[in-house]
Design a protein around this motif. Sequence first.
Motif, PDB file in Angstrom:
ATOM      1  N   VAL A   7       0.978  -1.103   0.038  1.00 15.03           N
ATOM      2  CA  VAL A   7      -0.016  -0.004   0.080  1.00 15.03           C
ATOM      3  C   VAL A   7       0.984   1.238  -0.007  1.00 15.03           C
ATOM      4  CG1 VAL A   7      -1.955  -1.011   1.159  1.00 15.03           C
ATOM      5  CG2 VAL A   7       0.102   0.108   2.545  1.00 15.03           C
ATOM      6  N   LYS A   8       0.382   2.398  -0.505  1.00  7.19           N
ATOM      7  CA  LYS A   8       0.906   3.568  -0.719  1.00  7.19           C
ATOM      8  C   LYS A   8       0.727   4.041   0.907  1.00  7.19           C
ATOM      9  CE  LYS A   8      -0.683   5.165  -4.471  1.00  7.19           C
ATOM     10  NZ  LYS A   8      -1.022   5.786  -5.865  1.00  7.19           N
ATOM     11  N   GLU A   9       1.677   5.088   1.020  1.00  8.22           N
ATOM     12  CA  GLU A   9       1.892   5.673   2.572  1.00  8.22           C
ATOM     13  C   GLU A   9       0.398   6.156   3.151  1.00  8.22           C
ATOM     14  OE1 GLU A   9       5.280   7.848   2.748  1.00  8.22           O
ATOM     15  OE2 GLU A   9       5.215   7.850   5.028  1.00  8.22           O
ATOM     16  N   ASP A  10      -0.215   6.924   2.144  1.00  7.46           N
ATOM     17  CA  ASP A  10      -1.528   7.700   2.651  1.00  7.46           C
ATOM     18  C   ASP A  10      -2.643   6.749   2.817  1.00  7.46           C
ATOM     19  OD1 ASP A  10      -2.035   9.006  -0.656  1.00  7.46           O
ATOM     20  OD2 ASP A  10      -1.206   6.925  -0.075  1.00  7.46           O
ATOM     21  N   GLN A  11      -2.424   5.455   2.320  1.00 11.14           N
ATOM     22  CA  GLN A  11      -3.448   4.330   2.619  1.00 11.14           C
ATOM     23  C   GLN A  11      -3.114   3.469   3.630  1.00 11.14           C
ATOM     24  OE1 GLN A  11      -3.109   2.650  -1.164  1.00 11.14           O
ATOM     25  NE2 GLN A  11      -4.660   3.981  -2.168  1.00 11.14           N
ATOM     26  N   LEU A  12      -1.960   3.593   4.280  1.00  6.90           N
ATOM     27  CA  LEU A  12      -1.230   2.486   5.214  1.00  6.90           C
ATOM     28  C   LEU A  12      -2.351   2.611   6.348  1.00  6.90           C
ATOM     29  CD1 LEU A  12       0.679   0.917   6.187  1.00  6.90           C
ATOM     30  CD2 LEU A  12       1.889   2.679   7.110  1.00  6.90           C
ATOM     31  N   GLU A  13      -2.632   3.714   7.095  1.00  4.27           N
ATOM     32  CA  GLU A  13      -3.527   3.730   8.305  1.00  4.27           C
ATOM     33  C   GLU A  13      -4.907   3.054   7.962  1.00  4.27           C
ATOM     34  OE1 GLU A  13      -2.337   3.974  11.372  1.00  4.27           O
ATOM     35  OE2 GLU A  13      -0.393   4.635  10.295  1.00  4.27           O
ATOM     36  N   ASP A  14      -5.475   3.491   6.905  1.00  8.58           N
ATOM     37  CA  ASP A  14      -6.684   3.068   6.383  1.00  8.58           C
ATOM     38  C   ASP A  14      -6.721   1.362   6.332  1.00  8.58           C
ATOM     39  OD1 ASP A  14      -8.767   3.427   3.504  1.00  8.58           O
ATOM     40  OD2 ASP A  14      -9.322   3.387   5.579  1.00  8.58           O
ATOM     41  N   VAL A  15      -5.680   1.045   5.584  1.00 10.98           N
ATOM     42  CA  VAL A  15      -5.707  -0.507   5.499  1.00 10.98           C
ATOM     43  C   VAL A  15      -5.471  -1.191   7.080  1.00 10.98           C
ATOM     44  CG1 VAL A  15      -4.582  -2.391   4.389  1.00 10.98           C
ATOM     45  CG2 VAL A  15      -4.881  -0.333   3.238  1.00 10.98           C
ATOM     46  N   LYS A  16      -4.575  -0.592   7.749  1.00 12.42           N
ATOM     47  CA  LYS A  16      -4.218  -1.115   9.028  1.00 12.42           C
ATOM     48  C   LYS A  16      -5.447  -1.254   9.792  1.00 12.42           C
ATOM     49  CE  LYS A  16      -0.610   0.143  11.720  1.00 12.42           C
ATOM     50  NZ  LYS A  16       0.686   1.005  11.500  1.00 12.42           N
ATOM     51  N   SER A  17      -6.554  -0.403   9.777  1.00  9.08           N
ATOM     52  CA  SER A  17      -7.641  -0.091  10.443  1.00  9.08           C
ATOM     53  C   SER A  17      -8.663  -1.068  10.097  1.00  9.08           C
ATOM     54  CB  SER A  17      -8.167   1.116  10.557  1.00  9.08           C
ATOM     55  OG  SER A  17      -8.520   1.473   9.392  1.00  9.08           O
ATOM     56  N   LYS A  18      -8.437  -1.644   9.055  1.00  6.88           N
ATOM     57  CA  LYS A  18      -9.346  -2.467   8.197  1.00  6.88           C
ATOM     58  C   LYS A  18      -9.046  -4.007   8.721  1.00  6.88           C
ATOM     59  CE  LYS A  18     -11.235  -0.093   4.459  1.00  6.88           C
ATOM     60  NZ  LYS A  18     -10.992   0.346   3.068  1.00  6.88           N
ATOM     61  N   MET A  19      -7.971  -4.256   8.984  1.00  5.98           N
ATOM     62  CA  MET A  19      -7.565  -5.472   9.323  1.00  5.98           C
ATOM     63  C   MET A  19      -7.816  -5.941  10.744  1.00  5.98           C
ATOM     64  SD  MET A  19      -4.362  -6.941   7.142  1.00  5.98           S
ATOM     65  CE  MET A  19      -4.276  -6.495   5.580  1.00  5.98           C
ATOM     66  N   SER A  20      -8.361  -7.251  11.142  1.00  3.73           N
ATOM     67  CA  SER A  20      -8.596  -7.430  12.277  1.00  3.73           C
ATOM     68  C   SER A  20      -7.357  -7.797  13.132  1.00  3.73           C
ATOM     69  CB  SER A  20      -9.615  -8.768  12.299  1.00  3.73           C
ATOM     70  OG  SER A  20      -9.007  -9.885  11.701  1.00  3.73           O
ATOM     71  N   LEU A  21      -6.299  -8.375  12.532  1.00  4.92           N
ATOM     72  CA  LEU A  21      -5.190  -8.687  13.143  1.00  4.92           C
ATOM     73  C   LEU A  21      -3.948  -8.246  12.243  1.00  4.92           C
ATOM     74  CD1 LEU A  21      -3.465 -10.140  15.493  1.00  4.92           C
ATOM     75  CD2 LEU A  21      -3.659 -12.070  14.196  1.00  4.92           C
ATOM     76  N   ILE A  22      -3.180  -7.638  12.666  1.00  9.03           N
ATOM     77  CA  ILE A  22      -1.896  -7.355  11.828  1.00  9.03           C
ATOM     78  C   ILE A  22      -0.936  -8.278  12.265  1.00  9.03           C
ATOM     79  CG2 ILE A  22      -0.306  -5.642  11.389  1.00  9.03           C
ATOM     80  CD1 ILE A  22      -2.766  -3.512  11.857  1.00  9.03           C
ATOM     81  N   VAL A  23      -0.203  -8.839  11.336  1.00  8.05           N
ATOM     82  CA  VAL A  23       0.829  -9.854  11.420  1.00  8.05           C
ATOM     83  C   VAL A  23       2.181  -9.131  11.366  1.00  8.05           C
ATOM     84  CG1 VAL A  23       2.020 -12.191  10.531  1.00  8.05           C
ATOM     85  CG2 VAL A  23      -0.389 -11.957  10.957  1.00  8.05           C
ATOM     86  N   SER A  24       2.400  -8.528  10.168  1.00  2.43           N
ATOM     87  CA  SER A  24       3.461  -7.525   9.936  1.00  2.43           C
ATOM     88  C   SER A  24       3.083  -6.338   9.073  1.00  2.43           C
ATOM     89  CB  SER A  24       4.486  -8.484   9.061  1.00  2.43           C
ATOM     90  OG  SER A  24       4.406  -8.442   7.904  1.00  2.43           O
ATOM     91  N   VAL A  25       4.060  -5.399   9.449  1.00  2.00           N
ATOM     92  CA  VAL A  25       4.029  -4.196   8.609  1.00  2.00           C
ATOM     93  C   VAL A  25       5.396  -3.573   8.201  1.00  2.00           C
ATOM     94  CG1 VAL A  25       3.242  -1.726   8.433  1.00  2.00           C
ATOM     95  CG2 VAL A  25       1.815  -3.386   9.559  1.00  2.00           C
ATOM     96  N   HIS A  26       6.034  -3.567   7.013  1.00  2.00           N
ATOM     97  CA  HIS A  26       7.161  -3.072   7.014  1.00  2.00           C
ATOM     98  C   HIS A  26       7.439  -2.322   5.825  1.00  2.00           C
ATOM     99  CE1 HIS A  26       8.381  -5.956   3.927  1.00  2.00           C
ATOM    100  NE2 HIS A  26       7.610  -6.864   4.506  1.00  2.00           N
ATOM    101  N   VAL A  27       8.480  -1.547   5.934  1.00  2.00           N
ATOM    102  CA  VAL A  27       8.523  -0.701   4.400  1.00  2.00           C
ATOM    103  C   VAL A  27       8.893  -1.583   3.447  1.00  2.00           C
ATOM    104  CG1 VAL A  27       9.851   1.010   3.556  1.00  2.00           C
ATOM    105  CG2 VAL A  27       9.373   1.124   6.053  1.00  2.00           C
TER     106      VAL A  27
END
Lengths: 437, 210
Positions: free
Chosen positions: A78-98
């Motif tokens: 995802v692009k940076e501006d969509q990051l928070e959006d996508v993160k909030s939609k997930m029920s459990l976040i396994v990994s986020v990295h650049v």
Amino acid sequence: MDELYLDNIDEFVNDHDKIVTYKWLSLTLGVHVNTAKQMLYHYLDHKRKESSAPLHATYLVSGKFVDNGQTSHKVSVVKEDQLEDVKSKMSLIVSVHVYSVQKALLKDSGPLYGVDYDAVKDNLKNCSRYSAIRCASAVPRSSVELQQARHTQLAPAPEPEHKKSATNGDATPASKPSTKPQKGIMGMFANKSALKNQDSGKEVKSEQKEDAPVVDEPKSKPAAKANPMMNFFGTQAAKKPEKTVKQEEAAPSSSSAEQQRPSSQPEETHAAAAAPPKNSKKDSRSKTKRLEDSDSEEEKMDKKKRRRIKKPEPDSSDEDVIPDSPQQMETREASPSPKKKAEPVSQSHGNCEMKMRKKRRVLKSRTFVDDEGCIVTEKGYESESYSEAEDDVPKDPIPAKRPASSKPDEKKSQKKASANSNKGTKQASIMGFFQKK
Amino acid sequence: MTTLTRQDLNFGQVVADILCEFLEVAIHLILYVREVYPSGIFQKRKKYNVPVQMSCHPELNQYIQDTLHCVKPLIEKNDAEKVVVVIMDKEHHPVERFVFEMSQPPLLSISSDTLLSHVEQLLRAFILKISVCDAVLNNNPPGCSFTVLVHTRDAATRNMEKVQVIKDFPWIVADEQEVHMQEPRLIPLKTMTSDIVKMQLYVEERAQKT
């Protein structure tokens, strides 16, 4: 040492205007991927604090995603501006990295693939050297084991053949037929392509003697492989590879013609016909280098595949089913009976019916400009006399041969009707790209 | 290890084909990246094993194909010095010029079996560079249009006028205002050297765009 990488990344991003993905960075600097990800993160952090030039980043987010009650594991870039959006939609976040850092704002994800392409291609044998995915028991086979595997495959048996055709979607890498196409790919990388082609061509010929349907399958694989190689070298390319490719193609095409007669079980051939289309699709996805021309590849695909796709459309559009020419009888059981039905109907020459077909049908390829202005190449059955089918654009000389059935005015008006109604009969040709949004 | 010369027209045509294919993809990509047309008409397709954006609009595609069809004979004879994609604003003043300078060696020779894959790799790098060029360029004003210019020799121009390669698609000598830009800034993008062609891509940009 620890700070040097910041300068390296800086040079790549700012001076060379590159897109720096973590995979590319790990292969270039020779570090583990997790280290590369951390490097990118620190660099981004550092630069943002300095706030010099605008930098853009993309992130990889993976986690559990609940969609209509169905839980699935979703991995997305995802692009940076969509990051928070996508993160909030997930029920459990396994990994986020650049995922990558670049100066330009990317409009789509296409270049991200292109960046890694060359780096991975150069390290093809050990592109997972720095990867975090490991399996201790996954060890490449030694050449001795490969030889043994080849010998066991040579003995044809019906049960393994059934199993093979069923599981052929997942490539069995150790089986003999697939090592031959693999030789074909690696042969393009090395300078021994001519030798290898001749070898595999001869092997194919010797297999021809065996009467088992299992041979039908590996035939179509070298045939499918020969076609990308022909595309790779273009239409008027160097003569040497052309000759060897022609040898190999002549062998499979003659053997496939032979094999079609004895194979009478529709189930087996159906499965075998299903396998070559899957393989040719897989081949088109694999990283064979070719100056790809999607037109010619589709035209050169197996006859069987073309027939299978073409069949449902005329069935749905016509009351009278198309009669087949004799070699195609084994693909569908239904075809022989409608053929008999159509013959007396066509002979009665009812020209007032809009959708009647004549008995002699010839497979021809036509290139024409349809009403949308797009150039379409279609392989279709064209009758010798005029035809009122939707996807036929009859040519003038053809009805001239059959003066008995001449109604040129009617043909012209039907030609207009057929051109207008062309939209409904698009088959798997280049028009597949032009789908209305 | 064969050595084919330009007299071997077959190979000259192959090179011209490769370059025209590349130019077509490059023009579509430039139109996408510089937002000359809305991005809705573009669709992802594959070339040189990487995804590229090509337009679906039939008239636009036809125009680009006809343009390159006429340019191809020039490239075959090595007459085309530069092919320029000019982006103009509403008043038809050029705002950006993407210049593809190309030259072919007089004696074409295939010196390795991996020539075509090498060329493919270099062209892939060009495509990648065009995709990220908006890092170094300012945004264009809205309502831009584009045109394609070819810099060639006088004799070739006369030939083109004599023989209309495609009916109703005439080429005219470009106006002075389309060719020259005020206060251009030069930004080099990519260079490639291979056995069959040497190509350079740079962008000339007007200092003030709006």
